[in-house]
Motif scaffolding. Structure first.
Motif, PDB file in Angstrom:
ATOM      1  N   TYR A  67      -8.724  -0.637  -1.684  1.00 41.88           N
ATOM      2  CA  TYR A  67      -8.926   0.536  -0.828  1.00 41.88           C
ATOM      3  C   TYR A  67      -8.575   1.820  -1.575  1.00 41.88           C
ATOM      4  O   TYR A  67      -9.289   2.824  -1.472  1.00 41.88           O
ATOM      5  CB  TYR A  67      -8.096   0.420   0.446  1.00 41.88           C
ATOM      6  CG  TYR A  67      -8.326   1.583   1.392  1.00 41.88           C
ATOM      7  CD1 TYR A  67      -9.482   1.661   2.163  1.00 41.88           C
ATOM      8  CD2 TYR A  67      -7.402   2.618   1.489  1.00 41.88           C
ATOM      9  CE1 TYR A  67      -9.714   2.733   3.022  1.00 41.88           C
ATOM     10  CE2 TYR A  67      -7.617   3.697   2.340  1.00 41.88           C
ATOM     11  CZ  TYR A  67      -8.767   3.749   3.100  1.00 41.88           C
ATOM     12  OH  TYR A  67      -8.990   4.818   3.937  1.00 41.88           O
TER      13      TYR A  67
ATOM     14  N   PHE B  66       0.823  -1.199   0.000  1.00 39.55           N
ATOM     15  CA  PHE B  66       0.000   0.000   0.000  1.00 39.55           C
ATOM     16  C   PHE B  66       0.865   1.261   0.000  1.00 39.55           C
ATOM     17  O   PHE B  66       0.575   2.222  -0.713  1.00 39.55           O
ATOM     18  CB  PHE B  66      -0.935   0.011   1.218  1.00 39.55           C
ATOM     19  CG  PHE B  66      -1.868   1.193   1.227  1.00 39.55           C
ATOM     20  CD1 PHE B  66      -3.023   1.182   0.470  1.00 39.55           C
ATOM     21  CD2 PHE B  66      -1.577   2.332   1.971  1.00 39.55           C
ATOM     22  CE1 PHE B  66      -3.881   2.284   0.451  1.00 39.55           C
ATOM     23  CE2 PHE B  66      -2.417   3.428   1.957  1.00 39.55           C
ATOM     24  CZ  PHE B  66      -3.580   3.405   1.198  1.00 39.55           C
TER      25      PHE B  66
ATOM     26  N   GLY C 174      -9.380  -0.390   5.598  1.00 40.72           N
ATOM     27  CA  GLY C 174      -9.316  -1.206   4.401  1.00 40.72           C
ATOM     28  C   GLY C 174      -8.954  -2.647   4.698  1.00 40.72           C
ATOM     29  O   GLY C 174      -9.759  -3.561   4.530  1.00 40.72           O
ATOM     30  N   GLN C 175      -7.738  -2.871   5.159  1.00 43.33           N
ATOM     31  CA  GLN C 175      -7.270  -4.233   5.435  1.00 43.33           C
ATOM     32  C   GLN C 175      -8.178  -4.927   6.440  1.00 43.33           C
ATOM     33  O   GLN C 175      -8.540  -6.095   6.264  1.00 43.33           O
ATOM     34  CB  GLN C 175      -5.840  -4.191   5.961  1.00 43.33           C
ATOM     35  CG  GLN C 175      -5.209  -5.570   6.153  1.00 43.33           C
ATOM     36  CD  GLN C 175      -3.892  -5.479   6.919  1.00 43.33           C
ATOM     37  OE1 GLN C 175      -3.840  -4.994   8.040  1.00 43.33           O
ATOM     38  NE2 GLN C 175      -2.824  -5.945   6.286  1.00 43.33           N
TER      39      GLN C 175
ATOM     40  N   PRO D 222      -4.793  -3.583  -0.888  1.00 46.84           N
ATOM     41  CA  PRO D 222      -4.320  -2.207  -1.090  1.00 46.84           C
ATOM     42  C   PRO D 222      -4.935  -1.548  -2.317  1.00 46.84           C
ATOM     43  O   PRO D 222      -5.338  -0.380  -2.280  1.00 46.84           O
ATOM     44  CB  PRO D 222      -2.801  -2.385  -1.249  1.00 46.84           C
ATOM     45  CG  PRO D 222      -2.484  -3.595  -0.433  1.00 46.84           C
ATOM     46  CD  PRO D 222      -3.658  -4.508  -0.636  1.00 46.84           C
TER      47      PRO D 222
ATOM     48  N   TYR E  74      -5.432   2.818   5.783  1.00 47.23           N
ATOM     49  CA  TYR E  74      -5.682   1.567   5.054  1.00 47.23           C
ATOM     50  C   TYR E  74      -5.830   0.396   6.012  1.00 47.23           C
ATOM     51  O   TYR E  74      -6.764  -0.404   5.886  1.00 47.23           O
ATOM     52  CB  TYR E  74      -4.550   1.272   4.063  1.00 47.23           C
ATOM     53  CG  TYR E  74      -4.583  -0.170   3.588  1.00 47.23           C
ATOM     54  CD1 TYR E  74      -5.660  -0.645   2.842  1.00 47.23           C
ATOM     55  CD2 TYR E  74      -3.569  -1.063   3.942  1.00 47.23           C
ATOM     56  CE1 TYR E  74      -5.718  -1.976   2.441  1.00 47.23           C
ATOM     57  CE2 TYR E  74      -3.622  -2.390   3.542  1.00 47.23           C
ATOM     58  CZ  TYR E  74      -4.703  -2.838   2.793  1.00 47.23           C
ATOM     59  OH  TYR E  74      -4.780  -4.160   2.416  1.00 47.23           O
TER      60      TYR E  74
END
Length: 245
Positions: free
Chosen positions: A136, A88, A126-127, A133, A122
């Protein structure tokens, strides 16, 4: 310099409020809710000189800075991978400044304002929710692909001299509107001056949902500073209204 700019801001605000003699307060249809699991929000910092993050944003942009994309619900069952954060960081480092996505953390001041904050966003949003990556990043940078975002978050600070809220952060996405700070919807709300404009946009509480529309923000704020990001904003422009709210 910061104090001088703040005094000018308050002076302009008081002057414009003095010329606005009609302030009928209608019953608001907005209700305040705690964050629910289904909400998502693409959040921005506005260049407010009296707000800590706003003042830092103002060093880079007179329009906006990106906070990140917040997600509160698992979207996929993807398991975190060992190299997610590294991948990311590689991806975001080349793209962050395109959308004024800065890290104001001390450790990033010598690394072009990247990438501790961006990576943390992230990991948390996200994760943790099953996104790679790349997935997101698409949430963040593909903002122009849809107008279907409502204003769902604003953070305000109270200016007692003007009896007014100044909006320092704003978020668009899915969910109920959440307002952090302030004295309630019966008081006035303003945006700090954006770009080269010295005009302060004044709103009543019941106008927040209708006036602070995502198409307006894209056309006049994001594309106002970065027109090269917006080669085709016809769909946005038709529903964004004028530059002034």
């Amino acid at each position: 310099m910061g104090r001088k700019l703040l005094k000018v801001f308050i002076a302009i605000l008081l002057l414009q409020l003095s010329h606005n003699s009609t302030w009928g307060v209608k019953k608001s249809f907005i209700t305040l809710h705690k964050s629910d699991s289904d909400r998502q929000s693409l959040d921005f910092i506005l260049p407010d000189p009296a707000d800590e993050l706003g003042a830092q944003c103002l060093q880079h942009s007179a329009y906006f800075c990106l906070m990140g994309y917040r997600i509160y619900k698992k979207e996929r069952e993807r398991e975190p991978r060992e190299d997610d954060k590294h991948q990311f960081e590689i991806l975001v480092r080349d793209r962050a400044h395109r959308l004024n996505w800065f890290s104001f953390k001390e450790e990033d001041k010598n690394t072009d304002y990247c990438c501790t904050h961006q990576v943390n966003m992230y990991v948390e949003h996200g994760q943790r929710n099953g996104l790679s990556p790349e997935e997101y990043l698409s949430k963040v940078f593909d903002f122009h692909l849809t107008t279907q975002k409502d204003v769902v978050f604003i953070k305000v600070r109270w200016v007692p001299e003007a009896c007014t809220h100044v909006i320092s952060q704003i978020g668009f996405g899915l969910g109920k509107l959440k307002i952090v700070g302030g004295r309630g919807l019966t008081k006035k709300f303003v945006l700090p001056p954006l770009g080269n404009s010295q005009k302060i946009q004044i709103l009543t509480g019941y106008q927040i949902k209708t006036k602070l529309a995502f198409p307006w923000f894209v056309v006049w704020v994001i594309c106002g500073e970065k027109p090269w990001l917006c080669p085709n904003t016809d769909g946005f422009a038709s529903s964004s209204g004028g530059r002034n709210l």
